[in-house]
Scaffold this motif. Structure first.
Motif, PDB file in Angstrom:
ATOM      1  N   ARG A 186       0.833  -1.218   0.000  1.00 18.53           N
ATOM      2  CA  ARG A 186       0.000   0.000   0.000  1.00 18.53           C
ATOM      3  C   ARG A 186       0.858   1.255   0.000  1.00 18.53           C
ATOM      4  O   ARG A 186       0.569   2.212  -0.729  1.00 18.53           O
ATOM      5  CB  ARG A 186      -0.918  -0.017   1.220  1.00 18.53           C
ATOM      6  CG  ARG A 186      -1.696   1.265   1.444  1.00 18.53           C
ATOM      7  CD  ARG A 186      -2.606   1.154   2.648  1.00 18.53           C
ATOM      8  NE  ARG A 186      -3.239   2.412   2.960  1.00 18.53           N
ATOM      9  CZ  ARG A 186      -2.746   3.320   3.796  1.00 18.53           C
ATOM     10  NH1 ARG A 186      -1.587   3.066   4.393  1.00 18.53           N
ATOM     11  NH2 ARG A 186      -3.379   4.449   4.033  1.00 18.53           N
ATOM     12  N   GLN A 187       1.902   1.285   0.815  1.00 20.17           N
ATOM     13  CA  GLN A 187       2.748   2.477   0.883  1.00 20.17           C
ATOM     14  C   GLN A 187       3.425   2.752  -0.460  1.00 20.17           C
ATOM     15  O   GLN A 187       3.532   3.904  -0.884  1.00 20.17           O
ATOM     16  CB  GLN A 187       3.796   2.308   1.987  1.00 20.17           C
ATOM     17  CG  GLN A 187       3.223   2.167   3.382  1.00 20.17           C
ATOM     18  CD  GLN A 187       2.398   3.362   3.795  1.00 20.17           C
ATOM     19  OE1 GLN A 187       2.769   4.500   3.516  1.00 20.17           O
ATOM     20  NE2 GLN A 187       1.278   3.114   4.440  1.00 20.17           N
ATOM     21  N   ALA A 256      -0.613   8.502   2.455  1.00 18.78           N
ATOM     22  CA  ALA A 256       0.582   7.657   2.422  1.00 18.78           C
ATOM     23  C   ALA A 256       1.171   7.395   3.801  1.00 18.78           C
ATOM     24  O   ALA A 256       2.048   6.535   3.940  1.00 18.78           O
ATOM     25  CB  ALA A 256       1.651   8.293   1.532  1.00 18.78           C
ATOM     26  N   ARG A 257       0.707   8.100   4.823  1.00 16.03           N
ATOM     27  CA  ARG A 257       1.242   7.870   6.158  1.00 16.03           C
ATOM     28  C   ARG A 257       0.818   6.504   6.668  1.00 16.03           C
ATOM     29  O   ARG A 257      -0.325   6.094   6.477  1.00 16.03           O
ATOM     30  CB  ARG A 257       0.735   8.950   7.119  1.00 16.03           C
ATOM     31  CG  ARG A 257       1.293  10.341   6.826  1.00 16.03           C
ATOM     32  CD  ARG A 257       0.674  11.374   7.747  1.00 16.03           C
ATOM     33  NE  ARG A 257       1.169  12.704   7.440  1.00 16.03           N
ATOM     34  CZ  ARG A 257       0.692  13.810   8.006  1.00 16.03           C
ATOM     35  NH1 ARG A 257      -0.282  13.730   8.905  1.00 16.03           N
ATOM     36  NH2 ARG A 257       1.187  14.985   7.674  1.00 16.03           N
ATOM     37  N   PRO A 258       1.723   5.796   7.317  1.00 12.88           N
ATOM     38  CA  PRO A 258       1.362   4.467   7.838  1.00 12.88           C
ATOM     39  C   PRO A 258       0.316   4.569   8.919  1.00 12.88           C
ATOM     40  O   PRO A 258       0.303   5.509   9.720  1.00 12.88           O
ATOM     41  CB  PRO A 258       2.693   3.924   8.380  1.00 12.88           C
ATOM     42  CG  PRO A 258       3.516   5.142   8.650  1.00 12.88           C
ATOM     43  CD  PRO A 258       3.117   6.154   7.627  1.00 12.88           C
TER      44      PRO A 258
END
Length: 274
Positions: A186-187, A256-258
């Motif tokens: 995903r990232q 985009a942050r985990p």
């Protein structure tokens, strides 16, 4: 002041100087789009006239650039993610050669790629005069960034073990791909999407040669505004471009942050027994 403190201050000063070197010209350019007369400066007053003039005359290029960028994102996702998956599973010389060939459009000048597209598909008149022709060029230019972003994430995890574990539980290929591979990369997908959209929105060299008067994009319109109109109009065009691209960048970076997962200890639950 001790030595670590001095080093920190020097690093901070250098960072601020680099940021000022990059940001100040952009701010001055945007301010020029809000002034009545750029030569006289801010003393001439502020106005929104140039922004409305750009919006009335060039808003079609803005919407066209957004449409091409989003279409480019969809195509690169459909092509780039499976390609990165195959390259991650094929760790041999052939896979490395394919990976290097994918980067070739980036190494070539945009004008050379545009000329190659015109030589190959220029005879297809309906295709040549449509926005799809520009879309093909943008996909060629941005696809390596999507593939590299996703591939870097897939190579950092033990993909083979995860898939073998899912297969041992009866998961087929489709379920392994959508439930195991995609969530784990995903990232990389979000990082690649950020690069694809921003690069497509701002791409000029290739688009300048591929466009027609009916398929002009925002960067090409920006160049025309600076070349043939007043500097204030071109600066207002730049201001509108930043008003569009900055919120998009912030939104995609937020995505985009985990994610953070919170765990509750067993003894912290209401039903916990001593």
């Amino acid at each position: 002041m001790n030595r670590p403190r001095k080093l920190f201050v020097l690093q901070l000063a250098f960072t601020l100087a680099v940021c000022a070197f990059l940001i100040v010209p952009v701010i001055l350019s945007m301010l020029a789009g809000l002034t009545v007369n750029y030569i006289a400066g801010l003393s001439s007053g502020l106005t929104l006239r140039w922004i409305f003039e750009v919006w009335d005359g060039y808003r079609d290029t803005i919407f066209r650039s957004v449409g091409i960028a989003l279409a480019c994102l969809v195509v690169t996702l459909l092509l780039g993610v499976p390609t990165a998956y195959v390259l991650a599973r094929t760790r041999n010389r052939v896979g490395r050669w394919i990976e290097e060939l994918l980067v070739l459009p980036i190494a070539m000048p945009g004008l050379a790629t545009a000329l190659a597209l015109i030589a190959s598909y220029g005879a297809l008149r309906g295709f040549r005069t449509s926005f799809s022709f520009i879309l093909v060029g943008h996909v060629l230019f941005t696809l390596p960034f999507m593939v590299r972003s996703v591939l870097a994430v897939l190579q950092s995890i033990d993909l083979k073990t995860l898939e073998e574990g899912a297969a041992s539980l009866g998961a087929g290929f489709a379920r392994r791909f959508f439930d195991i591979v995609l969530p784990n990369c995903r990232q990389g997908i979000l990082a690649g999407s950020l690069m694809v959209v921003t690069l497509s929105m701002g791409e000029f060299n290739m688009t300048w040669l591929l466009h027609t008067p009916l398929t002009k994009t925002l960067p090409v319109g920006l160049a025309d505004a600076y070349a043939s109109l007043r500097l204030e109009v071109g600066s207002a065009y730049t201001l509108i471009f930043f008003m569009m691209i900055v919120p998009l960048l912030l939104a995609m970076q937020t995505l985009a942050r985990p994610r953070t997962t919170k765990f509750i200890a067993d003894d912290a639950t209401p039903d916990a027994k001593p």
